[in-house]
Scaffold this motif. Sequence first.
Motif, PDB file in Angstrom:
ATOM      1  N   PHE A 180      -7.343  -5.216   0.799  1.00  0.00           N
ATOM      2  CA  PHE A 180      -6.451  -5.134  -0.354  1.00  0.00           C
ATOM      3  C   PHE A 180      -6.127  -6.514  -0.919  1.00  0.00           C
ATOM      4  O   PHE A 180      -5.722  -6.624  -2.076  1.00  0.00           O
ATOM      5  CB  PHE A 180      -5.156  -4.418   0.047  1.00  0.00           C
ATOM      6  CG  PHE A 180      -5.323  -2.940   0.242  1.00  0.00           C
ATOM      7  CD1 PHE A 180      -4.822  -2.040  -0.691  1.00  0.00           C
ATOM      8  CD2 PHE A 180      -5.975  -2.426   1.358  1.00  0.00           C
ATOM      9  CE1 PHE A 180      -4.967  -0.660  -0.514  1.00  0.00           C
ATOM     10  CE2 PHE A 180      -6.132  -1.057   1.537  1.00  0.00           C
ATOM     11  CZ  PHE A 180      -5.627  -0.177   0.599  1.00  0.00           C
ATOM     12  N   SER A 232      -9.680   5.997  -8.270  1.00  0.00           N
ATOM     13  CA  SER A 232      -8.264   6.409  -8.319  1.00  0.00           C
ATOM     14  C   SER A 232      -8.116   7.884  -8.677  1.00  0.00           C
ATOM     15  O   SER A 232      -6.994   8.389  -8.747  1.00  0.00           O
ATOM     16  CB  SER A 232      -7.497   5.557  -9.329  1.00  0.00           C
ATOM     17  OG  SER A 232      -7.999   5.742 -10.645  1.00  0.00           O
ATOM     18  N   GLU A 280      -1.729   2.291  -9.211  1.00  0.00           N
ATOM     19  CA  GLU A 280      -0.268   2.181  -9.126  1.00  0.00           C
ATOM     20  C   GLU A 280       0.183   0.787  -9.535  1.00  0.00           C
ATOM     21  O   GLU A 280       1.188   0.617 -10.236  1.00  0.00           O
ATOM     22  CB  GLU A 280       0.178   2.499  -7.705  1.00  0.00           C
ATOM     23  CG  GLU A 280       1.681   2.517  -7.509  1.00  0.00           C
ATOM     24  CD  GLU A 280       2.053   2.912  -6.089  1.00  0.00           C
ATOM     25  OE1 GLU A 280       2.257   2.001  -5.268  1.00  0.00           O
ATOM     26  OE2 GLU A 280       2.098   4.117  -5.800  1.00  0.00           O
ATOM     27  N   ARG A 281      -0.584  -0.210  -9.117  1.00  0.00           N
ATOM     28  CA  ARG A 281      -0.245  -1.605  -9.436  1.00  0.00           C
ATOM     29  C   ARG A 281      -0.430  -1.898 -10.922  1.00  0.00           C
ATOM     30  O   ARG A 281       0.401  -2.569 -11.549  1.00  0.00           O
ATOM     31  CB  ARG A 281      -1.125  -2.530  -8.601  1.00  0.00           C
ATOM     32  CG  ARG A 281      -0.994  -4.001  -8.933  1.00  0.00           C
ATOM     33  CD  ARG A 281      -1.883  -4.833  -8.037  1.00  0.00           C
ATOM     34  NE  ARG A 281      -2.054  -6.171  -8.546  1.00  0.00           N
ATOM     35  CZ  ARG A 281      -2.790  -7.103  -7.949  1.00  0.00           C
ATOM     36  NH1 ARG A 281      -3.410  -6.836  -6.823  1.00  0.00           N
ATOM     37  NH2 ARG A 281      -2.897  -8.308  -8.468  1.00  0.00           N
ATOM     38  N   MET A 295       0.853  -1.193   0.000  1.00  0.00           N
ATOM     39  CA  MET A 295       0.000   0.000   0.000  1.00  0.00           C
ATOM     40  C   MET A 295       0.886   1.239   0.000  1.00  0.00           C
ATOM     41  O   MET A 295       1.774   1.373   0.824  1.00  0.00           O
ATOM     42  CB  MET A 295      -0.909  -0.003   1.223  1.00  0.00           C
ATOM     43  CG  MET A 295      -2.007  -1.063   1.174  1.00  0.00           C
ATOM     44  SD  MET A 295      -2.967  -1.145   2.711  1.00  0.00           S
ATOM     45  CE  MET A 295      -1.795  -2.014   3.772  1.00  0.00           C
ATOM     46  N   SER A 296       0.611   2.120  -0.959  1.00  0.00           N
ATOM     47  CA  SER A 296       1.411   3.332  -1.067  1.00  0.00           C
ATOM     48  C   SER A 296       0.938   4.368  -0.063  1.00  0.00           C
ATOM     49  O   SER A 296      -0.153   4.287   0.484  1.00  0.00           O
ATOM     50  CB  SER A 296       1.301   3.892  -2.492  1.00  0.00           C
ATOM     51  OG  SER A 296      -0.055   4.141  -2.808  1.00  0.00           O
ATOM     52  N   GLN A 304      -6.336   4.169  -5.661  1.00  0.00           N
ATOM     53  CA  GLN A 304      -5.010   4.685  -5.966  1.00  0.00           C
ATOM     54  C   GLN A 304      -3.959   3.574  -5.933  1.00  0.00           C
ATOM     55  O   GLN A 304      -3.021   3.567  -6.745  1.00  0.00           O
ATOM     56  CB  GLN A 304      -4.675   5.819  -5.004  1.00  0.00           C
ATOM     57  CG  GLN A 304      -5.592   7.029  -5.197  1.00  0.00           C
ATOM     58  CD  GLN A 304      -5.302   8.187  -4.268  1.00  0.00           C
ATOM     59  OE1 GLN A 304      -4.457   8.107  -3.384  1.00  0.00           O
ATOM     60  NE2 GLN A 304      -6.015   9.290  -4.450  1.00  0.00           N
ATOM     61  N   HIS A 305      -4.130   2.633  -5.017  1.00  0.00           N
ATOM     62  CA  HIS A 305      -3.223   1.488  -4.941  1.00  0.00           C
ATOM     63  C   HIS A 305      -3.317   0.630  -6.202  1.00  0.00           C
ATOM     64  O   HIS A 305      -2.290   0.216  -6.769  1.00  0.00           O
ATOM     65  CB  HIS A 305      -3.553   0.657  -3.701  1.00  0.00           C
ATOM     66  CG  HIS A 305      -2.896  -0.685  -3.662  1.00  0.00           C
ATOM     67  ND1 HIS A 305      -1.572  -0.869  -3.337  1.00  0.00           N
ATOM     68  CD2 HIS A 305      -3.386  -1.927  -3.924  1.00  0.00           C
ATOM     69  CE1 HIS A 305      -1.268  -2.160  -3.386  1.00  0.00           C
ATOM     70  NE2 HIS A 305      -2.344  -2.821  -3.738  1.00  0.00           N
ATOM     71  N   ALA A 344      -8.130   4.791  -1.162  1.00  0.00           N
ATOM     72  CA  ALA A 344      -6.834   4.129  -0.987  1.00  0.00           C
ATOM     73  C   ALA A 344      -6.709   2.927  -1.917  1.00  0.00           C
ATOM     74  O   ALA A 344      -5.658   2.712  -2.542  1.00  0.00           O
ATOM     75  CB  ALA A 344      -6.657   3.699   0.469  1.00  0.00           C
ATOM     76  N   LEU A 345      -7.783   2.142  -2.031  1.00  0.00           N
ATOM     77  CA  LEU A 345      -7.767   0.990  -2.931  1.00  0.00           C
ATOM     78  C   LEU A 345      -7.622   1.435  -4.383  1.00  0.00           C
ATOM     79  O   LEU A 345      -6.831   0.869  -5.138  1.00  0.00           O
ATOM     80  CB  LEU A 345      -9.054   0.182  -2.774  1.00  0.00           C
ATOM     81  CG  LEU A 345      -9.085  -0.902  -1.713  1.00  0.00           C
ATOM     82  CD1 LEU A 345     -10.501  -1.444  -1.557  1.00  0.00           C
ATOM     83  CD2 LEU A 345      -8.119  -2.032  -2.052  1.00  0.00           C
TER      84      LEU A 345
END
Length: 231
Positions: free
Chosen positions: A27, A175, A156-157, A1-2, A152-153, A149-150
């Motif tokens: 997550f 996101s 990123e992934r 998690m970023s 954006q995570h 948070a999910l």
Amino acid sequence: MSAPAFEVPPFAKRCLEAARAQWGASFEHPFVLALAEGTLDAEKFRFYQMQDARYLEAFADAASLISTRCVSPVDKLWFVDAARMALVVEGELHAGYGEKLGYGPEEIAAMELTPNNRAYQDHMISAATRGTLVEAVGALTPCPWLYIALGQHLLERLGTIEDDHPYADWLRMYSDPGFNEYMNEILGRLQRFADAADEAARERAVQAFVTSVRYEWMFWQQAWEHQQWPV
């Protein structure tokens, strides 16, 4: 998690630390992973979306109730706007998937709530009506925070969200960096209400936050297993 792209005040950090294990579990939930990969069964997503539409009605109710308890007109208006966003902005996402997956307002209204969904709604409304302001906002905060948070995570992934991804609209919505200001606003209010409360109320707010994080995981689970009432 970023790391989050918005400020996390001390009380929000305390809440998050108390819910660390439960937070991280979302997550890794198979529903979330399959959604990100684009392999999630469309019927599971349909079930989730319809239940979520009804959940958002309760979220809007809770935010509206909180607004009536705020002294500051600015705070009142913010929670009224939060209620409106839940019904209008996220409602547009539901309408779009409803056209693709074959459901509309009538089907959503007639649908039976799952046990997990009903319990989560009752938890939020109870906190909004019976708890202090910090407890009420503590119960409300995990929903937007975890989704952002999910989102954006997962962005990123994935690196990029392709147009042909079946859940591109969902991934793009959550996101969106435009939600960072929303998080600054709600977490700032959580901090102010915590500062104005006594320690007993702050601890109840932490527990309300943890409970909501648990219900967030349970929301993925109820869709993953198509939860029904056992009797």
